[in-house]
Design a protein around this motif. Structure first.
Motif, PDB file in Angstrom:
ATOM      1  N   ASP A 253      21.976   7.226   3.903  1.00 40.77           N
ATOM      2  CA  ASP A 253      22.766   6.043   4.216  1.00 40.77           C
ATOM      3  C   ASP A 253      23.925   6.388   5.138  1.00 40.77           C
TER       4      ASP A 253
ATOM      5  N   PRO B 269      19.329   9.651  -1.284  1.00 42.99           N
ATOM      6  CA  PRO B 269      19.397   8.383  -0.559  1.00 42.99           C
ATOM      7  C   PRO B 269      20.781   8.107   0.025  1.00 42.99           C
TER       8      PRO B 269
ATOM      9  N   GLN C 248      14.489   6.771   1.913  1.00 40.20           N
ATOM     10  CA  GLN C 248      15.263   6.424   0.713  1.00 40.20           C
ATOM     11  C   GLN C 248      14.343   5.968  -0.418  1.00 40.20           C
TER      12      GLN C 248
END
Length: 404
Positions: free
Chosen positions: A94, A90, A76
């Motif tokens: 997640d 990113p 990330q």
């Protein structure tokens, strides 16, 4: 205690100022005296050891208790600072579960390769600490992954102390400062849940990075400060520092002379010559202009600053003998390998074997270097030398018989 009567008073004063009541030096020694597992293992500037530890943290299946946290945070952070579009975001990271990824070391010479079969993702990490790029390695790594994993999304990371930009524009430059901050942040946030051993290991790693690798480290600043104040004394100490090349020369001479099958010839700091005793015929002691022994066939160990190489040299001597040996060797390739198909006027290299390269000196302690030399020497004398010995011996005996 040795007398200092032969040293001028100014020099003595410079040395005294350095070692007596020097708070900066005491602080530096105190910092270096603190135990650190990575320093104890000689891993500070060894890319291999850094890659090993990072691969450990990146692998969710390892027993560190981090799961996929470190690999997610690293990717990330890298993607967010990239100045060109990446195949994932990113947010993707997640949401994704990366617990089943595979982390490989030195696959196709790639320092770290992360493979995520579920999401068809491959991450290449090339790690450089004290070395630079060579040849077209970055482009080659990308092509190898594309070839073996068609259809995979590929992210390429180039890890250096300062976050240098790679020559291949597909690579995202990331720094050890970023790695250090990530590990510190994770260690702090997981302090109550991580095992004490893992937490200590992570703290030792970041402490080592801040001491030696991350730019403008505390140790770096302190060393510069001490040098500015005590330049004359430190330059003098550096001038008389222990000579690793000379130490290796002594080690190599002991290694060779302790083998009852070998006979040492001429030795210097940079070059050590020897011969198997089986080859010590009068026919091969008729040379001149090389070593005092007059031998025309010698093994040479080149003990250079960042290289250790073994070679078999056909040196100056009677032309007829040299030609017969050179022609005979040309018929026995391998195990011999001439550096040129034509015989040199004075010297011809007819066999070589690399013992150590520049990376070996950078990535290993002195003790590890010596162990590596012993291992390679043992491989040579047990597996390669007997074959070389016997082939040459047949020709020497034939030549001696013809002369008699």
């Amino acid at each position: 205690m040795e007398s200092t009567s032969g040293i001028d008073s100014d020099t003595i004063k410079f040395l005294e100022d350095l070692i007596i009541n020097n708070p900066d030096l005491e602080k530096l020694e105190s910092m270096l005296d603190r135990f650190n597992i990575f320093e104890a293992l000689g891993a500070v500037h060894q890319e291999v050891r850094h890659s090993d530890f990072l691969a450990f943290l990146l692998n969710p299946q390892q027993n560190h208790g981090l799961g996929d946290l470190f690999v997610k945070r690293l990717l990330q952070e890298a993607i967010s600072q990239a100045d060109f579009v990446q195949p994932i975001t990113p947010i993707d990271l997640d949401i994704w579960d990366l617990d089943d990824i595979e982390v490989r070391r030195e696959w196709q010479s790639i320092d770290i390769l992360i493979l995520d079969e579920l999401h068809q993702l491959a991450v290449i990490i090339e790690n450089k600490i004290n070395s630079g790029e060579h040849d077209d390695q970055l482009m080659r790594y990308n092509q190898q992954v594309k070839q073996h994993y068609p259809g995979y999304k590929i992210i390429c990371l180039f890890l250096t102390p300062e976050g240098d930009q790679a020559s291949d524009q597909r690579y995202i430059g990331i720094s050890y400062a970023m790695i250090c901050q990530l590990v510190e942040d994770i260690a702090a946030s997981r302090e109550t849940t991580l095992g004490r051993d893992v937490l200590a290991l992570m703290n030792h790693y970041t402490e080592m990075l801040r001491r030696y690798i991350v730019g403008e480290s505390e140790i770096e600043k302190l060393c510069q400060q001490i040098y500015r104040k005590h330049q004359r004394a430190l330059d003098l100490i550096y001038e008389y520092r222990p000579d690793q090349q000379a130490a290796l020369k002594d080690f190599l001479c002991d290694l060779i002379s302790s083998d009852p099958r070998m006979e040492l010839d001429h030795t210097s700091k940079s070059y050590i010559y020897f011969i198997p005793k089986k080859w010590d015929f009068a026919l091969l002691r008729k040379g001149q202009g090389w070593t005092r022994s007059g031998r025309i066939l010698l093994f040479q160990v080149a003990n250079l600053q960042n290289m250790l190489k073994l070679a078999l040299i056909l040196g100056p001597g009677p032309d007829a003998t040299r030609r017969r040996l050179f022609e005979f060797i040309s018929q026995n390739e391998p195990p011999f390998k001439r550096s040129s198909k034509t015989m040199g006027k004075l010297w011809s290299t007819i066999y070589t074997r690399n013992f150590l390269t520049k990376s070996s000196y950078q990535e290993k302690t002195t003790e590890e270097v010596q162990e590596e030399i012993k291992r390679r020497w043992s491989e040579f004398v047990e597996h390669e030398l007997p074959r070389l010995e016997n082939i040459i011996l047949v020709e020497i005996e034939r030549l001696e018989h013809q002369e008699n």
